[in-house]
Every structure is written in C-alpha cells, then in structure tokens.
Design a protein around this motif. Structure first.
Motif, PDB file in Angstrom:
ATOM      1  N   LYS A   1      -1.786   7.756  -1.823  1.00 32.67           N
ATOM      2  CA  LYS A   1      -2.492   8.041  -3.083  1.00 32.67           C
ATOM      3  C   LYS A   1      -1.710   9.025  -3.940  1.00 32.67           C
ATOM      4  O   LYS A   1      -1.764   8.963  -5.155  1.00 32.67           O
ATOM      5  CB  LYS A   1      -3.903   8.552  -2.831  1.00 32.67           C
TER       6      LYS A   1
ATOM      7  N   VAL B   1       0.847  -1.193   0.000  1.00 34.99           N
ATOM      8  CA  VAL B   1       0.000   0.000   0.000  1.00 34.99           C
ATOM      9  C   VAL B   1       0.886   1.247   0.000  1.00 34.99           C
ATOM     10  O   VAL B   1       1.748   1.410   0.863  1.00 34.99           O
ATOM     11  CB  VAL B   1      -0.942   0.023   1.221  1.00 34.99           C
TER      12      VAL B   1
ATOM     13  N   ASN C   1       1.788   7.137   4.642  1.00 35.69           N
ATOM     14  CA  ASN C   1       0.543   6.483   4.314  1.00 35.69           C
ATOM     15  C   ASN C   1      -0.598   6.946   5.202  1.00 35.69           C
ATOM     16  O   ASN C   1      -0.402   7.237   6.372  1.00 35.69           O
ATOM     17  CB  ASN C   1       0.770   4.965   4.505  1.00 35.69           C
TER      18      ASN C   1
ATOM     19  N   HIS D   1      -2.856   5.120   6.305  1.00 42.51           N
ATOM     20  CA  HIS D   1      -3.177   4.049   7.256  1.00 42.51           C
ATOM     21  C   HIS D   1      -2.172   4.105   8.353  1.00 42.51           C
ATOM     22  O   HIS D   1      -1.985   3.461   9.208  1.00 42.51           O
ATOM     23  CB  HIS D   1      -3.205   2.686   6.566  1.00 42.51           C
TER      24      HIS D   1
ATOM     25  N   LEU E   1      -1.634  -1.256  -4.097  1.00 42.92           N
ATOM     26  CA  LEU E   1      -2.826  -0.432  -3.957  1.00 42.92           C
ATOM     27  C   LEU E   1      -2.422   0.918  -3.387  1.00 42.92           C
ATOM     28  O   LEU E   1      -1.360   1.049  -2.790  1.00 42.92           O
ATOM     29  CB  LEU E   1      -3.822  -1.095  -3.004  1.00 42.92           C
ATOM     30  N   ASP E   2      -3.312   1.913  -3.515  1.00 45.51           N
ATOM     31  CA  ASP E   2      -3.046   3.167  -2.816  1.00 45.51           C
ATOM     32  C   ASP E   2      -3.893   3.228  -1.554  1.00 45.51           C
ATOM     33  O   ASP E   2      -4.774   2.393  -1.337  1.00 45.51           O
ATOM     34  CB  ASP E   2      -3.239   4.385  -3.717  1.00 45.51           C
ATOM     35  N   ASP E   3      -3.611   4.203  -0.715  1.00 44.35           N
ATOM     36  CA  ASP E   3      -4.250   4.259   0.595  1.00 44.35           C
ATOM     37  C   ASP E   3      -5.670   4.818   0.593  1.00 44.35           C
ATOM     38  O   ASP E   3      -6.234   5.084   1.642  1.00 44.35           O
ATOM     39  CB  ASP E   3      -3.377   5.011   1.594  1.00 44.35           C
ATOM     40  N   THR E   4      -6.269   4.942  -0.593  1.00 45.70           N
ATOM     41  CA  THR E   4      -7.681   5.334  -0.652  1.00 45.70           C
ATOM     42  C   THR E   4      -8.589   4.128  -0.445  1.00 45.70           C
ATOM     43  O   THR E   4      -9.777   4.284  -0.229  1.00 45.70           O
ATOM     44  CB  THR E   4      -8.032   6.021  -1.992  1.00 45.70           C
ATOM     45  N   THR E   5      -8.017   2.941  -0.514  1.00 43.96           N
ATOM     46  CA  THR E   5      -8.775   1.716  -0.274  1.00 43.96           C
ATOM     47  C   THR E   5      -8.760   1.395   1.220  1.00 43.96           C
ATOM     48  O   THR E   5      -7.927   1.909   1.965  1.00 43.96           O
ATOM     49  CB  THR E   5      -8.167   0.527  -1.043  1.00 43.96           C
ATOM     50  N   ALA E   6      -9.671   0.559   1.652  1.00 43.93           N
ATOM     51  CA  ALA E   6      -9.662   0.104   3.048  1.00 43.93           C
ATOM     52  C   ALA E   6      -8.370  -0.663   3.305  1.00 43.93           C
ATOM     53  O   ALA E   6      -7.834  -1.320   2.413  1.00 43.93           O
ATOM     54  CB  ALA E   6     -10.870  -0.785   3.302  1.00 43.93           C
ATOM     55  N   LEU E   7      -7.876  -0.562   4.518  1.00 45.17           N
ATOM     56  CA  LEU E   7      -6.638  -1.251   4.869  1.00 45.17           C
ATOM     57  C   LEU E   7      -6.875  -2.760   4.901  1.00 45.17           C
ATOM     58  O   LEU E   7      -7.687  -3.251   5.685  1.00 45.17           O
ATOM     59  CB  LEU E   7      -6.128  -0.785   6.234  1.00 45.17           C
ATOM     60  N   PRO E   8      -6.173  -3.496   4.023  1.00 40.11           N
ATOM     61  CA  PRO E   8      -6.316  -4.954   4.036  1.00 40.11           C
ATOM     62  C   PRO E   8      -5.743  -5.527   5.338  1.00 40.11           C
ATOM     63  O   PRO E   8      -4.875  -4.916   5.959  1.00 40.11           O
ATOM     64  CB  PRO E   8      -5.477  -5.406   2.836  1.00 40.11           C
TER      65      PRO E   8
END
Length: 84
Positions: A38, A35, A82, A84, A66-73
């Motif tokens: 963004k 991650v 980041n 997150h 992925l970029d940090d606009t997605t939910a943290l896996p």
C-alpha cells in the motif's frame, strides 16, 4: 535488472503453485493481478507498471494493479515488501 526480477518472480510463481507451468494469460485475458504494498516506493510502482506493460505486450491481457489492502486474490503476482 527488471528482467531478472521478473524471471525470479515467475520461478516463484511456478514453484508456489506446485504445477510444472503457470499460464499468466491466454487469448488476451488473465485471472492474475499484480499486488504491490500500500505504501509502495516509486521503484515498486514503476516495476508494477512495467511488468503489467510487458505482460500485456507478450500476451495481450491487461493485468490489474492492486495494493495489499485488498484481500489476496487466488491468482496474484506479489511485488515488494507485501503484506500478503
């Protein structure tokens, strides 16, 4: 320099999970993603791509970036400043 950063990331990954060892990939598969911010700067994007490439060479698994606009896996390797 990237190797040192990678080693530090792995130490953080191990200590953050509370386990004695973390398995990043096995049998050519991984549950981890990389991650980035963004608005990652070019060196952060390059670091993410190089890390994914090195990890694939080592374990055979393709690590998604992925970029940090997605939910943290649940299993993530965070790079850069980041969200997150």
């Amino acid at each position: 320099m990237i190797f040192l950063y990678f080693a530090i990331c792995l130490m953080g990954l191990t200590s953050a999970s509370g386990a004695t060892a973390s398995v990043l990939s096995a049998k050519g598969t991984t549950d981890y993603v990389i991650v980035t911010p963004k608005d990652a700067i070019p060196s952060e994007k390059r670091a993410a791509n190089e890390l994914a490439s090195f990890l694939r060479q080592i374990g055979g698994a393709q690590f998604a970036i992925l970029d940090d606009t997605t939910a943290l896996p649940p299993k993530a390797i965070l790079l850069g400043n980041n969200a997150h």
